[in-house]
Design an enzyme around this catalytic site. Sequence first.
Site, PDB file in Angstrom:
ATOM      1  N   ASP A   1       2.602  -2.506  17.086  1.00  0.00           N
ATOM      2  CA  ASP A   1       2.936  -2.603  15.661  1.00  0.00           C
ATOM      3  C   ASP A   1       3.605  -1.289  15.263  1.00  0.00           C
ATOM      4  OD1 ASP A   1       1.111  -3.691  12.666  1.00  0.00           O
ATOM      5  OD2 ASP A   1       3.249  -3.500  13.125  1.00  0.00           O
TER       6      ASP A   1
ATOM      7  N   CYS B   1       3.313   0.767  11.874  1.00  0.00           N
ATOM      8  CA  CYS B   1       2.331   0.221  10.950  1.00  0.00           C
ATOM      9  C   CYS B   1       2.008   1.365  10.007  1.00  0.00           C
ATOM     10  CB  CYS B   1       1.080  -0.219  11.710  1.00  0.00           C
ATOM     11  SG  CYS B   1      -0.081  -1.068  10.646  1.00  0.00           S
TER      12      CYS B   1
ATOM     13  N   GLU C   1      -3.697  -4.317  -1.731  1.00  0.00           N
ATOM     14  CA  GLU C   1      -4.851  -4.076  -2.596  1.00  0.00           C
ATOM     15  C   GLU C   1      -4.445  -3.459  -3.920  1.00  0.00           C
ATOM     16  OE1 GLU C   1      -8.946  -3.196  -0.163  1.00  0.00           O
ATOM     17  OE2 GLU C   1      -8.106  -1.489  -1.265  1.00  0.00           O
TER      18      GLU C   1
ATOM     19  N   GLY D   1      -9.527   2.356   3.576  1.00  0.00           N
ATOM     20  CA  GLY D   1     -10.868   2.062   4.060  1.00  0.00           C
ATOM     21  C   GLY D   1     -10.862   0.641   4.556  1.00  0.00           C
TER      22      GLY D   1
ATOM     23  N   SER E   1     -10.867   3.738  -0.428  1.00  0.00           N
ATOM     24  CA  SER E   1      -9.752   4.326   0.320  1.00  0.00           C
ATOM     25  C   SER E   1      -9.561   5.722  -0.259  1.00  0.00           C
ATOM     26  CB  SER E   1      -8.481   3.498   0.131  1.00  0.00           C
ATOM     27  OG  SER E   1      -8.660   2.201   0.624  1.00  0.00           O
TER      28      SER E   1
ATOM     29  N   HIS F   1      -6.304   7.629  10.268  1.00  0.00           N
ATOM     30  CA  HIS F   1      -5.562   6.577   9.552  1.00  0.00           C
ATOM     31  C   HIS F   1      -6.462   5.569   8.850  1.00  0.00           C
ATOM     32  CE1 HIS F   1      -6.682   3.831  12.702  1.00  0.00           C
ATOM     33  NE2 HIS F   1      -5.836   2.897  12.358  1.00  0.00           N
TER      34      HIS F   1
ATOM     35  N   GLY G   1     -11.791   2.768  11.523  1.00  0.00           N
ATOM     36  CA  GLY G   1     -12.075   2.534  12.941  1.00  0.00           C
ATOM     37  C   GLY G   1     -13.097   1.423  13.143  1.00  0.00           C
TER      38      GLY G   1
ATOM     39  N   LYS H   1      -5.621 -10.517   1.567  1.00  0.00           N
ATOM     40  CA  LYS H   1      -5.674 -10.218   2.986  1.00  0.00           C
ATOM     41  C   LYS H   1      -4.649 -11.061   3.731  1.00  0.00           C
ATOM     42  CE  LYS H   1      -8.077 -10.831   6.482  1.00  0.00           C
ATOM     43  NZ  LYS H   1      -6.893 -10.406   7.232  1.00  0.00           N
TER      44      LYS H   1
END
Lengths: 487, 138
Positions: A104, A107, A215, A385, A391, A410, A413, A486
């Site tokens: 990606d 990204c 978001e 987040g 976030s 980033h 995880g 999403k």
Amino acid sequence: MKINEFELKEVAPGEWELKKQKGMKVAGKIFGTKQIVQHLVDDVKAGKSWSALPQIRNVAMLPGIQKASLAMPDVHPGYGFCIGGVGAFDAETGIIALAGVGYDINCGVRTHITPLKKKDVLKKQREILNALYNIVPAGLGSKGNIRLNQQEIDEVLVKGAEFVVERGYGTKEDLEYIESNGRVKGANPKFVSDLAKKRQFKQVGTLGSGNHYLEVQYVDEVYDKEAAKAYGLEKDQVIFSLHCGSRALGHQIGTDYTKFLAEASRKYKIKLPDKELVCAPFKSKEGQQYFSAVKCGINCAFANRQAIGHLARQAFKEVFGLKDKDMPLLYDISHNNAYLEKHIVNGKEKELIVHRKGATRAFGPGRKEIPKKYRKIGQPVLIGGTMGTSSYILHGTQKSMDKAFGSAAHGAGRIMSRHQAMRQWKGQTLQQSLAKKGILVRGHDWRGLAEEAPGAYKDVDIVINVLHKTGLSKKVVRVKPLVCVKG
Amino acid sequence: MTYEHFEHRADIGVRGIGKTLAEAFEEAGRAMFEVMTNIKKIKPAKKIEFEVQAENEVELLIEFLNRALGEADAEGIFLSKFKVTILNDGTPILAATAWGSKITSGTEIRTEVKAATLSQAKVEKKGNKFIAQCIVDV
């Protein structure tokens, strides 16, 4: 800490050195808490075949690597490179590796600011959710509104975000606030396959799926008033952010070049510590060709996010009566990339090919790559987040330049497999429990929602605190979600 | 012959099992598309054909899966059936025919596969069965 051949020592608070062992050209350096590092050690202890410590070590074995093989605090296993991995190589003597860029390509995250406050969105929360869901194509199989022919796709690959602005998706001002101004030079579309272009021509302006999202957020806490002011942020202010990349084009470039670089590795007799670390000498014909293809992917992703960002503006216009100029771009960052950059190594300025795989560039104050308005503070670092959690927006620092080639984490995880997440959570239940917390979520399929459950990820607050404590980036604001579409 | 998925922290493992190497590859292809949709509901209405070659059988598997992914996406289809022939006189070559049908608003959509990776990629014979597997990046 010691496990098998891996020896780790905390050399400064939150900075762990992986001792140089046989075959490594440099040491490894992990930014994390003791718990984060222990997690990596436990994976090796458990004999897991997919494990980040060996990946950090393997990258340190590649030709031309500078200073250290780095891992950010959101570190987890990846392909060849760990996620959160940073590897900088001498442009003259070093290599460019596919695993350091990933599939990606580019990204990243893009954030726009609005003049709205949290209470404004709460009055029309469902309306803005539905408007965004309807206007931004997302999910597997979705098609974009921008339809291109072969020649135009080539233009996207060369011009990046500029192309979609010329088509009416945004303004010239937007370009100043995108990393690399939304276009890296040296992208040659002849190095991208027809199949990649055929796949992409319907996908420009689509969000994709998996962990991609759009978001609407509000500023929940301000940590640094001066930086927040420079970025145009204040408490309760509403912003919107999107997370996605180069879509099918990036994936196809990755798969097209897997065999190409495997052959180059053999041709140049590069000993691969892991078959996934296929690479070529950066200055070789093959290395330059791959780099040019990567630049096409980078430009494509910038074009994609520019288009989606502008479509999102239209949703806000529809629901709140705002104008485009009311919703300027704060910044657009990349977190899967290889950039040619100048850095100081042993007191000398060198040109390096810096791979950031699930790691964000975090340039410090004074760098000319940063827009003038932010140059005194440092580059905005946008870290997402997970669905339903905080976030953060941080700023880059000189310490990050010194310790990590101007890099930061980033995201949070993953800690749990998608299968496990789907066993533990149901998409509908998740949607309901988030709604009880005041967060409205809409996805294109229930499984996708369950796979992205917050519990499947590390705690982003811990990751952010490591960045702040080690100085890799400094907290500016924390934001919380109100609405999430999403992919 | 059959296919299955196996656990992975961030992505998904696909595994094809068959009486021959070619069958194992076919099943790995089906396992990959099952990540994206319910392949039982995908009718074999449209046909595509392609050829790939690689240095060894593991790389051949990855080339095959990625080519199937790319060609299917370019046509806007999901694939549910494969017929594979593999020739190996030192450098393996694979010829594939695959069938599927167009993605419509009624098609069940699951998780997008970005690519088949070399991670945990294996092609081996176990007893009288062939196994072809790898992790797909989603």
